[in-house]
Design a protein around this motif. Structure first.
Motif, PDB file in Angstrom:
ATOM      1  N   GLY A 230       5.620 -16.674  -6.164  1.00 52.43           N
ATOM      2  CA  GLY A 230       6.556 -16.287  -5.268  1.00 52.43           C
ATOM      3  C   GLY A 230       6.286 -14.852  -4.302  1.00 52.43           C
ATOM      4  N   GLN A 231       5.364 -14.483  -4.540  1.00 52.29           N
ATOM      5  CA  GLN A 231       4.851 -13.471  -3.579  1.00 52.29           C
ATOM      6  C   GLN A 231       4.761 -13.720  -2.298  1.00 52.29           C
ATOM      7  N   THR A 232       4.937 -12.893  -1.312  1.00 56.10           N
ATOM      8  CA  THR A 232       4.504 -13.254   0.107  1.00 56.10           C
ATOM      9  C   THR A 232       3.742 -12.038   0.635  1.00 56.10           C
ATOM     10  N   LEU A 233       2.178 -12.471   0.929  1.00 55.95           N
ATOM     11  CA  LEU A 233       1.423 -11.470   1.636  1.00 55.95           C
ATOM     12  C   LEU A 233       1.129 -11.657   3.021  1.00 55.95           C
ATOM     13  N   LEU A 234       0.662 -10.806   3.483  1.00 54.80           N
ATOM     14  CA  LEU A 234      -0.177 -10.706   4.860  1.00 54.80           C
ATOM     15  C   LEU A 234      -1.361 -10.742   5.001  1.00 54.80           C
ATOM     16  N   LEU A 235      -2.023 -11.709   5.349  1.00 54.47           N
ATOM     17  CA  LEU A 235      -3.344 -11.700   5.957  1.00 54.47           C
ATOM     18  C   LEU A 235      -3.831 -11.280   7.226  1.00 54.47           C
ATOM     19  N   ARG A 236      -4.389 -10.126   7.371  1.00 56.23           N
ATOM     20  CA  ARG A 236      -4.625  -9.657   8.928  1.00 56.23           C
ATOM     21  C   ARG A 236      -5.888  -9.018   9.107  1.00 56.23           C
ATOM     22  N   PRO A 237      -6.239  -8.781  10.332  1.00 57.48           N
ATOM     23  CA  PRO A 237      -7.476  -8.098  10.604  1.00 57.48           C
ATOM     24  C   PRO A 237      -7.136  -6.556  10.110  1.00 57.48           C
ATOM     25  N   ILE A 238      -7.873  -5.751   9.567  1.00 52.88           N
ATOM     26  CA  ILE A 238      -7.932  -4.358   9.174  1.00 52.88           C
ATOM     27  C   ILE A 238      -7.829  -3.648  10.490  1.00 52.88           C
ATOM     28  N   ARG A 239      -7.074  -2.446  10.580  1.00 55.98           N
ATOM     29  CA  ARG A 239      -6.901  -1.584  11.347  1.00 55.98           C
ATOM     30  C   ARG A 239      -7.256  -0.333  11.037  1.00 55.98           C
ATOM     31  N   PRO A 240      -7.436   0.680  12.277  1.00 54.49           N
ATOM     32  CA  PRO A 240      -8.153   1.944  11.795  1.00 54.49           C
ATOM     33  C   PRO A 240      -7.030   2.857  10.783  1.00 54.49           C
ATOM     34  N   GLU A 241      -5.798   2.483  11.325  1.00 53.40           N
ATOM     35  CA  GLU A 241      -4.666   3.349  10.515  1.00 53.40           C
ATOM     36  C   GLU A 241      -4.422   2.811   8.987  1.00 53.40           C
ATOM     37  N   ASP A 242      -5.220   1.736   8.699  1.00 55.69           N
ATOM     38  CA  ASP A 242      -5.538   1.361   7.341  1.00 55.69           C
ATOM     39  C   ASP A 242      -6.122   2.229   6.356  1.00 55.69           C
ATOM     40  N   GLU A 243      -6.881   3.296   6.955  1.00 53.01           N
ATOM     41  CA  GLU A 243      -7.627   4.285   6.105  1.00 53.01           C
ATOM     42  C   GLU A 243      -7.055   4.693   4.873  1.00 53.01           C
ATOM     43  N   PRO A 244      -5.925   5.346   4.728  1.00 51.93           N
ATOM     44  CA  PRO A 244      -5.454   5.848   3.681  1.00 51.93           C
ATOM     45  C   PRO A 244      -4.983   4.628   2.637  1.00 51.93           C
ATOM     46  N   LEU A 245      -4.508   3.385   3.139  1.00 48.73           N
ATOM     47  CA  LEU A 245      -4.371   2.284   2.465  1.00 48.73           C
ATOM     48  C   LEU A 245      -5.745   1.856   1.468  1.00 48.73           C
ATOM     49  N   TYR A 246      -6.682   1.877   2.287  1.00 40.75           N
ATOM     50  CA  TYR A 246      -8.316   1.376   1.674  1.00 40.75           C
ATOM     51  C   TYR A 246      -8.714   2.415   0.656  1.00 40.75           C
ATOM     52  N   VAL A 247      -8.322   3.739   1.015  1.00 44.34           N
ATOM     53  CA  VAL A 247      -8.831   4.630  -0.048  1.00 44.34           C
ATOM     54  C   VAL A 247      -7.875   4.262  -1.394  1.00 44.34           C
ATOM     55  N   GLU A 248      -6.568   4.045  -1.156  1.00 42.83           N
ATOM     56  CA  GLU A 248      -5.782   3.624  -2.345  1.00 42.83           C
ATOM     57  C   GLU A 248      -6.099   2.438  -3.204  1.00 42.83           C
ATOM     58  N   LEU A 249      -6.662   1.494  -2.174  1.00 36.48           N
ATOM     59  CA  LEU A 249      -7.184   0.286  -2.652  1.00 36.48           C
ATOM     60  C   LEU A 249      -8.415   0.513  -3.830  1.00 36.48           C
ATOM     61  N   PHE A 250      -9.294   1.394  -3.228  1.00 38.54           N
ATOM     62  CA  PHE A 250     -10.521   1.875  -3.872  1.00 38.54           C
ATOM     63  C   PHE A 250     -10.246   2.167  -5.203  1.00 38.54           C
ATOM     64  N   ASP A 251      -9.355   3.367  -4.952  1.00 39.68           N
ATOM     65  CA  ASP A 251      -8.992   4.142  -6.291  1.00 39.68           C
ATOM     66  C   ASP A 251      -8.217   3.125  -7.311  1.00 39.68           C
ATOM     67  N   ARG A 252      -7.694   1.967  -7.060  1.00 36.42           N
ATOM     68  CA  ARG A 252      -7.143   1.009  -8.146  1.00 36.42           C
ATOM     69  C   ARG A 252      -8.312   0.184  -8.699  1.00 36.42           C
ATOM     70  N   LEU A 253      -9.519   0.087  -8.135  1.00 36.13           N
ATOM     71  CA  LEU A 253     -10.676  -0.828  -8.568  1.00 36.13           C
ATOM     72  C   LEU A 253     -11.271  -0.175  -9.721  1.00 36.13           C
ATOM     73  N   SER A 254     -11.591  -0.942 -10.692  1.00 35.13           N
ATOM     74  CA  SER A 254     -12.362  -0.474 -11.860  1.00 35.13           C
ATOM     75  C   SER A 254     -13.792  -0.247 -11.527  1.00 35.13           C
ATOM     76  N   PRO A 255     -14.550   0.416 -12.471  1.00 34.20           N
ATOM     77  CA  PRO A 255     -15.861   0.753 -11.997  1.00 34.20           C
ATOM     78  C   PRO A 255     -16.673  -0.302 -11.908  1.00 34.20           C
ATOM     79  N   ASP A 256     -16.561  -1.256 -12.568  1.00 32.04           N
ATOM     80  CA  ASP A 256     -17.206  -2.555 -12.326  1.00 32.04           C
ATOM     81  C   ASP A 256     -16.888  -3.292 -11.264  1.00 32.04           C
ATOM     82  N   GLU A 257     -15.603  -3.268 -10.632  1.00 36.83           N
ATOM     83  CA  GLU A 257     -15.387  -3.804  -9.413  1.00 36.83           C
ATOM     84  C   GLU A 257     -15.828  -2.894  -8.399  1.00 36.83           C
ATOM     85  N   ILE A 258     -16.012  -1.798  -8.654  1.00 38.21           N
ATOM     86  CA  ILE A 258     -16.724  -0.852  -7.464  1.00 38.21           C
ATOM     87  C   ILE A 258     -17.905  -1.224  -7.244  1.00 38.21           C
TER      88      ILE A 258
END
Length: 395
Positions: A230-258
């Protein structure tokens, strides 16, 4: 849009006086002409603080005669009458977009009004986002004045940046606009307003995509995804203003995923690296990200896929990252399929990557898609995977 001072056109001095009477407050009078009168203020084509209709009539008649004598070849179309607005404590800016033979459209930013100096202009190549617009402002010599001084409020820097972005959108969306000149843009501490502007239209201009030195954000790649849960997601090209969101994504990854994604036991992302990952030349590289929404409405990234093309653009390295809580929904195969389709559309003939031997899910996914797998001679812990593509551009 960009806020502008209301402008009323008049064919002659008498009509200008009548318009001033209806406005009922001090006005500014400007000669209405094409761009064949450079520096309209210096040429005598602007009169400010006219309090009465009679002053407007006299100024218009004198202006028409003077310009006709000093610039006999200029195309005079009449007059523009505007309500006089206070310029106290408002720095005047000049924003222009000009067409350069080798670079295509180029932004110029500097002092406006009679203080405009071509030697002090900062330049940037569109398309501009907010980050690039802020950088352009910071490189302009007028930036120190815009920041304010002790006892004097600074200008609305974010409003100036947003104005630059809006003009960039205008340039990138309309092929026929080949030149823009805003002078001045008045920048108070809370708002900006365009006091004078003109643009040049060329109906025969080549498509903007052919003239831009940098490929604009490819909005056509945006796609709404509806997941089985039931989730709805948006798939789109990355943008420069995504920088803080990308850092948050990295912080949510496990050590093995990194480790699986970056082949390194990284604990944090450096600003330099995350900027490189979010600021792309879309003509060579592409990164598609999965964007969802938190309960409070804020966006977050769940993962993404990218290709980084070699200089000849025939081969491209790919990489996928996906948060652990988003696995098992078919997103990994979907991301790989989308980037394969995109690579084919760009004429790339092969994609390849390096996968840790312990990353069995990734190796299995590559096997399903028909990748060739070979153990690395340099590092026995890594498997090289590659896939030949049938380019859509092939003949």
């Amino acid at each position: 849009g960009v806020p502008v001072v209301p402008c009323h056109n008049a064919a002659n001095a008498e009509a200008a006086a009548e318009i001033a009477r209806t406005i009922g407050q001090p006005v500014a009078l400007k000669l209405h002409s094409f761009d064949d009168i450079p520096g309209k203020s210096a040429a005598g084509g602007v009169a400010l603080h006219l309090d009465t209709p009679e002053q407007v009539k006299q100024a218009a008649a004198a202006m028409w005669e003077d310009i006709g004598r000093t610039l006999p070849g200029a195309c005079r179309k009449g007059f523009c009458i505007e309500p006089m607005i206070s310029r106290d404590a408002a720095p005047e800016l000049m924003i222009a977009v000009v067409e350069e033979a080798c670079l295509g459209p180029v932004f110029l930013l500097g002092r406006g009004g009679i203080a405009c100096d071509s030697q002090e202009l900062a330049a940037a190549i569109p398309p501009l986002d907010l980050n690039l617009a802020r950088e352009l402002i910071e490189r302009a010599r007028i930036h120190r004045l815009l920041e304010g001084t002790p006892g004097v409020h600074g200008a609305a820097l974010e409003s100036i940046a947003l104005t630059l972005v809006k003009i960039s959108h205008l340039i990138c969306d309309l092929d026929a606009i080949v030149e823009i000149n805003i002078n001045p843009l008045l920048a108070w501490n809370q708002e900006v307003v365009v006091a004078d502007a003109w643009l040049r239209i060329d109906g025969q201009a080549p498509p903007i995509a052919q003239r831009l030195a940098i490929r604009p954000y490819p909005k056509e790649l945006e796609e709404i995804l509806r997941l089985p849960d039931g989730q709805t997601l948006l798939l789109r090209p990355i943008r420069p203003e995504d920088e803080p969101l990308y850092v948050e994504l990295f912080d949510r990854l496990s050590p093995d995923e990194i480790f699986f994604r970056f082949l390194s036991r990284m604990r944090t992302l450096s600003h330099k690296l995350v900027a490189r990952l979010t600021r792309l030349d879309y003509d060579r590289d592409m990164a598609l990200v999965l964007v969802g929404q938190r309960p409070n409405g804020e966006s977050e990234l769940y993962g993404g896929v990218r290709i980084m093309a070699a200089p000849d653009t025939e081969r491209a390295e790919f990489a996928i990252v996906l948060r652990g809580d988003m696995t098992g929904l078919g997103l990994g195969p979907m991301l790989l399929r989308r980037i394969i389709d995109y690579a084919q559309s760009r004429g790339i003939v092969e994609i390849y990557g390096e996968v840790l031997n312990d990353n069995r899910p990734m190796l299995k996914l590559c096997q399903v898609f028909g990748f060739t797998a070979k153990r690395s001679f340099d590092d026995p812990e890594i498997t090289h995977v590659s896939l030949k593509l049938q380019s859509e551009c092939a003949t």
